[in-house]
Design a protein around this motif. Sequence first.
Motif, PDB file in Angstrom:
ATOM      1  N   ILE A  14       0.861  -1.181   0.000  1.00 31.74           N
ATOM      2  CA  ILE A  14       0.000   0.000   0.000  1.00 31.74           C
ATOM      3  C   ILE A  14       0.901   1.236   0.000  1.00 31.74           C
ATOM      4  O   ILE A  14       1.613   1.495   0.972  1.00 31.74           O
ATOM      5  CB  ILE A  14      -0.916   0.006   1.237  1.00 31.74           C
ATOM      6  N   ALA A  15       0.873   1.993  -1.091  1.00 37.37           N
ATOM      7  CA  ALA A  15       1.754   3.153  -1.227  1.00 37.37           C
ATOM      8  C   ALA A  15       1.425   4.224  -0.194  1.00 37.37           C
ATOM      9  O   ALA A  15       0.273   4.607  -0.026  1.00 37.37           O
ATOM     10  CB  ALA A  15       1.638   3.731  -2.635  1.00 37.37           C
ATOM     11  N   GLY A  16       2.465   4.694   0.487  1.00 36.84           N
ATOM     12  CA  GLY A  16       2.309   5.781   1.455  1.00 36.84           C
ATOM     13  C   GLY A  16       2.694   7.116   0.839  1.00 36.84           C
ATOM     14  O   GLY A  16       2.926   7.209  -0.375  1.00 36.84           O
ATOM     15  N   ASN A  17       2.781   8.132   1.658  1.00 37.19           N
ATOM     16  CA  ASN A  17       3.193   9.458   1.185  1.00 37.19           C
ATOM     17  C   ASN A  17       4.636   9.433   0.726  1.00 37.19           C
ATOM     18  O   ASN A  17       5.461   8.720   1.300  1.00 37.19           O
ATOM     19  CB  ASN A  17       3.068  10.499   2.303  1.00 37.19           C
ATOM     20  N   ASP A  18       4.943  10.227  -0.302  1.00 35.92           N
ATOM     21  CA  ASP A  18       6.345  10.384  -0.668  1.00 35.92           C
ATOM     22  C   ASP A  18       6.918  11.504   0.200  1.00 35.92           C
ATOM     23  O   ASP A  18       6.226  12.459   0.541  1.00 35.92           O
ATOM     24  CB  ASP A  18       6.520  10.677  -2.161  1.00 35.92           C
ATOM     25  N   VAL A  19       8.161  11.344   0.604  1.00 36.04           N
ATOM     26  CA  VAL A  19       8.803  12.285   1.523  1.00 36.04           C
ATOM     27  C   VAL A  19      10.110  12.747   0.902  1.00 36.04           C
ATOM     28  O   VAL A  19      10.916  11.929   0.446  1.00 36.04           O
ATOM     29  CB  VAL A  19       9.085  11.619   2.894  1.00 36.04           C
ATOM     30  N   CYS A  29       5.945   1.633   1.663  1.00 37.64           N
ATOM     31  CA  CYS A  29       4.657   0.996   1.902  1.00 37.64           C
ATOM     32  C   CYS A  29       4.132   1.519   3.239  1.00 37.64           C
ATOM     33  O   CYS A  29       4.864   1.561   4.229  1.00 37.64           O
ATOM     34  CB  CYS A  29       4.813  -0.515   1.956  1.00 37.64           C
ATOM     35  N   SER A  30       2.873   1.918   3.252  1.00 36.09           N
ATOM     36  CA  SER A  30       2.267   2.425   4.494  1.00 36.09           C
ATOM     37  C   SER A  30       2.169   1.355   5.566  1.00 36.09           C
ATOM     38  O   SER A  30       2.130   1.663   6.745  1.00 36.09           O
ATOM     39  CB  SER A  30       0.857   2.950   4.224  1.00 36.09           C
ATOM     40  N   VAL A  59      -0.870   7.717  -3.492  1.00 37.32           N
ATOM     41  CA  VAL A  59      -1.021   7.360  -2.079  1.00 37.32           C
ATOM     42  C   VAL A  59      -2.272   6.492  -1.925  1.00 37.32           C
ATOM     43  O   VAL A  59      -3.347   6.832  -2.422  1.00 37.32           O
ATOM     44  CB  VAL A  59      -1.109   8.609  -1.193  1.00 37.32           C
ATOM     45  N   GLY A  60      -2.102   5.351  -1.262  1.00 37.50           N
ATOM     46  CA  GLY A  60      -3.201   4.401  -1.103  1.00 37.50           C
ATOM     47  C   GLY A  60      -3.304   3.411  -2.239  1.00 37.50           C
ATOM     48  O   GLY A  60      -4.098   2.483  -2.189  1.00 37.50           O
ATOM     49  N   GLY A  61      -2.477   3.594  -3.274  1.00 38.00           N
ATOM     50  CA  GLY A  61      -2.480   2.664  -4.403  1.00 38.00           C
ATOM     51  C   GLY A  61      -1.889   1.327  -3.999  1.00 38.00           C
ATOM     52  O   GLY A  61      -1.007   1.247  -3.142  1.00 38.00           O
ATOM     53  N   LEU A  62      -2.396   0.274  -4.595  1.00 35.43           N
ATOM     54  CA  LEU A  62      -1.852  -1.063  -4.354  1.00 35.43           C
ATOM     55  C   LEU A  62      -0.776  -1.322  -5.392  1.00 35.43           C
ATOM     56  O   LEU A  62      -1.023  -1.238  -6.593  1.00 35.43           O
ATOM     57  CB  LEU A  62      -2.962  -2.110  -4.437  1.00 35.43           C
ATOM     58  N   VAL A  63       0.437  -1.624  -4.916  1.00 35.93           N
ATOM     59  CA  VAL A  63       1.593  -1.770  -5.786  1.00 35.93           C
ATOM     60  C   VAL A  63       2.120  -3.196  -5.677  1.00 35.93           C
ATOM     61  O   VAL A  63       2.531  -3.626  -4.598  1.00 35.93           O
ATOM     62  CB  VAL A  63       2.709  -0.769  -5.406  1.00 35.93           C
ATOM     63  N   GLY A  74      -4.290  -1.485  -8.352  1.00 37.78           N
ATOM     64  CA  GLY A  74      -5.560  -0.969  -7.844  1.00 37.78           C
ATOM     65  C   GLY A  74      -5.346   0.072  -6.767  1.00 37.78           C
ATOM     66  O   GLY A  74      -4.250   0.561  -6.557  1.00 37.78           O
ATOM     67  N   GLY A  75      -6.434   0.393  -6.095  1.00 34.73           N
ATOM     68  CA  GLY A  75      -6.389   1.375  -5.020  1.00 34.73           C
ATOM     69  C   GLY A  75      -7.062   0.819  -3.796  1.00 34.73           C
ATOM     70  O   GLY A  75      -7.749  -0.196  -3.850  1.00 34.73           O
ATOM     71  N   ILE A  76      -6.861   1.480  -2.680  1.00 34.40           N
ATOM     72  CA  ILE A  76      -7.450   1.004  -1.442  1.00 34.40           C
ATOM     73  C   ILE A  76      -8.567   1.955  -1.024  1.00 34.40           C
ATOM     74  O   ILE A  76      -8.484   3.145  -1.235  1.00 34.40           O
ATOM     75  CB  ILE A  76      -6.392   0.856  -0.331  1.00 34.40           C
ATOM     76  N   GLY A  77      -9.595   1.413  -0.486  1.00 35.00           N
ATOM     77  CA  GLY A  77     -10.722   2.203  -0.023  1.00 35.00           C
ATOM     78  C   GLY A  77     -11.629   1.310   0.806  1.00 35.00           C
ATOM     79  O   GLY A  77     -11.336   0.131   1.016  1.00 35.00           O
ATOM     80  N   GLN A  78     -12.734   1.862   1.265  1.00 33.00           N
ATOM     81  CA  GLN A  78     -13.628   1.084   2.120  1.00 33.00           C
ATOM     82  C   GLN A  78     -14.203  -0.135   1.413  1.00 33.00           C
ATOM     83  O   GLN A  78     -14.462  -1.147   2.040  1.00 33.00           O
ATOM     84  CB  GLN A  78     -14.756   1.970   2.625  1.00 33.00           C
TER      85      GLN A  78
END
Length: 96
Positions: A14-19, A29-30, A59-63, A74-78
């Motif tokens: 799960i992709a987190g914020n880039d810093v 990964c988050s 951010v939130g993308g599935l990698v 894909g992406g993550i969500g409810q």
Amino acid sequence: MTSSSESLAGVVHIAGNDVRVDHLLRQRCSWCGLTLVDYDLTRVAVPEGHDPTPATWPVGGLVLVDGNMKATVGGIGQDVKLPANACALIDPTVTA
């Protein structure tokens, strides 16, 4: 190519914020902290007049990470179910 990300080899993160710190840019990964993107911006060539910011994962993308290959799956969500090969579904003692 298969249409189901669950049947693919590798691990989905799960992709987190880039810093960015000075000239370094990272995205992890988050969930488990695996490095998804790692740039030294002094080594990135950019044509004059173009945005110098390199690509990162949404951010939130599935990698999917399989060896050196990375691809968005894909992406993550409810309403999104994580695939069986997601790092978030691995025993927490391994990813803590």
